[in-house]
Write a protein that holds these residues in place. Structure first.
Motif, short mmCIF file in Angstrom:
data_model
loop_
_atom_site.label_atom_id
_atom_site.label_comp_id
_atom_site.label_asym_id
_atom_site.label_seq_id
_atom_site.Cartn_x
_atom_site.Cartn_y
_atom_site.Cartn_z
N LYS A 27 0.81 -1.22 0.00
CA LYS A 27 0.00 0.00 0.00
C LYS A 27 0.85 1.27 0.00
O LYS A 27 0.34 2.35 -0.31
N ALA A 28 2.11 1.16 0.37
CA ALA A 28 2.99 2.32 0.33
C ALA A 28 3.36 2.63 -1.12
O ALA A 28 3.44 1.73 -1.96
N MET A 30 5.86 5.29 -3.83
CA MET A 30 6.95 6.25 -3.96
C MET A 30 6.40 7.68 -3.92
O MET A 30 7.07 8.60 -3.44
N ASP A 31 5.20 7.89 -4.44
CA ASP A 31 4.56 9.22 -4.37
C ASP A 31 4.39 9.64 -2.91
O ASP A 31 4.70 10.79 -2.55
N ASP A 32 3.90 8.72 -2.08
CA ASP A 32 3.69 9.02 -0.65
C ASP A 32 5.02 9.37 0.03
O ASP A 32 5.09 10.32 0.81
N ILE A 33 6.04 8.60 -0.30
CA ILE A 33 7.33 8.81 0.35
C ILE A 33 7.94 10.13 -0.08
O ILE A 33 8.45 10.90 0.75
N ALA A 34 7.88 10.42 -1.38
CA ALA A 34 8.43 11.69 -1.88
C ALA A 34 7.70 12.88 -1.26
O ALA A 34 8.32 13.85 -0.81
N GLU A 35 6.38 12.80 -1.23
CA GLU A 35 5.59 13.90 -0.66
C GLU A 35 5.89 14.10 0.82
O GLU A 35 6.07 15.23 1.29
N SER A 36 5.94 12.99 1.56
CA SER A 36 6.20 13.10 2.99
C SER A 36 7.62 13.61 3.27
O SER A 36 7.85 14.28 4.28
N ALA A 37 8.55 13.30 2.37
CA ALA A 37 9.93 13.75 2.55
C ALA A 37 10.14 15.18 2.08
O ALA A 37 11.18 15.78 2.35
#
Length: 208
Positions: free
Chosen positions: A39-40, A42-49
């Motif tokens: 469910k994770a 790369m979009d979520d990770i980039a945005e959160s970072a």
């Protein structure tokens, strides 16, 4: 603790490459531990970072590579802490107490890393499963190399017993952290230690 990372920077913040990598791993740890691998994104990770996807892909070619890097990073850190505890004393009772303390610290202070390592949803992946097995066996072999000669048992039996001990320590620490009725940490940790040490002392009195 080794698994804690720096806070997320603003989009305008520029970091040296290694610092950026560490920051991305910290954010990925949060995302993967919260949502699981599938469910994770790369979009979520980039945005959160607070970075663009191209910046994220400069460090990690894809989600799987990022996940593998995160697993390796946390397994290496935990293994180092356990081996340091094992080597911290020549008194075997102290060694056992110190290693047990590492597991309780890990569960208490690094819950996201704990979920990633011990409750991963990716064990069907052969490469990821091998990483976890190598970690567990590496720690068990290190303990076994001390337990075997002291107790007068073969290395194979010593590794088997060491792996059983670490599994018990992990399970006991996790149960304490997720069941408030167990009581405070000191009492819970002492009880797990008594079970572990009592079993070890039966094997051979020389281990004491």
């Amino acid at each position: 603790m080794p698994t804690s990372r720096s806070a997320r920077p603003l989009r305008s913040t520029r970091l040296p490459r290694e610092q950026r990598r560490e920051q991305l791993l910290g954010v990925a740890l949060e995302i993967f531990s919260r949502h699981g691998y599938h469910k994770a994104s790369m979009d979520d990770i980039a945005e959160s970072a607070g970075v663009s996807k191209p910046v994220l892909y400069q460090h990690f070619p894809g989600k799987r590579e990022l996940y593998l890097a995160l697993v390796d990073d946390n397994l290496d850190q935990l293994a180092a802490r356990l081996l340091t505890a094992l080597q911290s004393s020549t008194v075997n009772r102290t060694r056992v107490e110190s290693m047990l303390n590492v597991y309780f610290d890990f569960v208490a202070d690094s819950p996201q890393a704990y979920r990633l390592i011990f409750h991963t949803d990716q064990l069907a992946d052969t490469e990821i499963r091998e990483r976890f097995e190598n970690f567990h066996m590496g720690v068990a072999e290190a303990i076994g190399s001390v337990l075997g000669p002291n107790a007068g048992i073969s290395q194979a039996h010593a590794v088997m017993l060491a792996r059983s001990l670490t599994a018990m320590a992990e399970a006991g620490a996790y149960y304490w952290a997720h069941n408030p009725s167990v009581g405070d940490r000191e009492q819970a940790q002492r009880q797990v230690f008594r079970l572990a040490w009592g079993g070890i002392s039966i094997i051979d009195e020389d281990w004491q």
